[in-house]
Write a protein that holds these residues in place. Structure first.
Motif: not given
Ligand SMILES: [Zn+2]
Length: 168
Positions: A82-87, A117-119, A122-124
């Motif tokens: 899981m990405c710790s910014f956007c989950l 983080l998303c590798a 591109a969380c947004s």
């Molecule tokens: Zn992310």
């Protein structure tokens, strides 16, 4: 966020030398970035895959962070991370451990802050459905997009605070 120029991006980095900021591989297609849908600009260095960068706008100021991609999440083929910014959850290396050298004396002593983080950073776009995570996805929960964006911003700012934390 508002569209950024290459010059603004290079001037925004808080945790690397002027030389490193100058050599950073900045996306060539800046005018074509989906700025309206971005909470921050994040990218992998096209010329150096182990390097990544993100630039956020905070209180009207740009904050850029240089990152090192320490590893893909190599925890087995079907393992989800899981990405710790956007989950957003991903499989197969869609999440990577990225570390940022801390600013000031802490950074000079070799201290860094790591986050999964998303590798592709591109969380947004994952949050807004503009991009789909392979084998994963945004976790199912009854939060509005607005709430998810606010949470992502909170996580991002907490990370920026750790990178720029004053020594205790
Ligand atoms: Zn992310």
């Amino acid at each position: 966020m508002r569209p950024l120029t290459e010059r603004e991006i290079r001037a925004s980095f808080i945790n690397c030398s002027k030389g490193e900021a100058k050599r950073a591989g900045v996306p060539r297609d800046l005018p074509d970035q989906p700025w309206d849908d971005l909470d921050f600009l994040g990218w992998r260095d096209p010329g150096a895959p182990e390097r990544a960068y993100l630039v956020a706008e905070r209180d009207g100021a740009l904050v850029g962070v240089a990152l090192r991609v320490t590893s893909g999440a190599a925890r087995g083929f079907t393992a989800r991370s899981m990405c710790s910014f956007c989950l957003t959850t991903h499989t197969n290396g869609g999440v990577a451990l990225m570390s940022a050298r801390r600013t000031g004396e802490a950074g000079r002593q070799g201290n860094s802050v790591g986050q999964y983080l998303c590798a592709d950073l591109a969380c947004s776009l994952y949050l807004r459905g503009g991009k789909e995570a392979a084998g994963g996805g945004v976790i199912d929960e009854s939060l509005t997009l607005e709430d998810k964006l606010a949470r992502t911003r909170t996580n991002l700012y907490a990370f920026l605070d750790k990178v720029a934390a004053k020594p205790e």
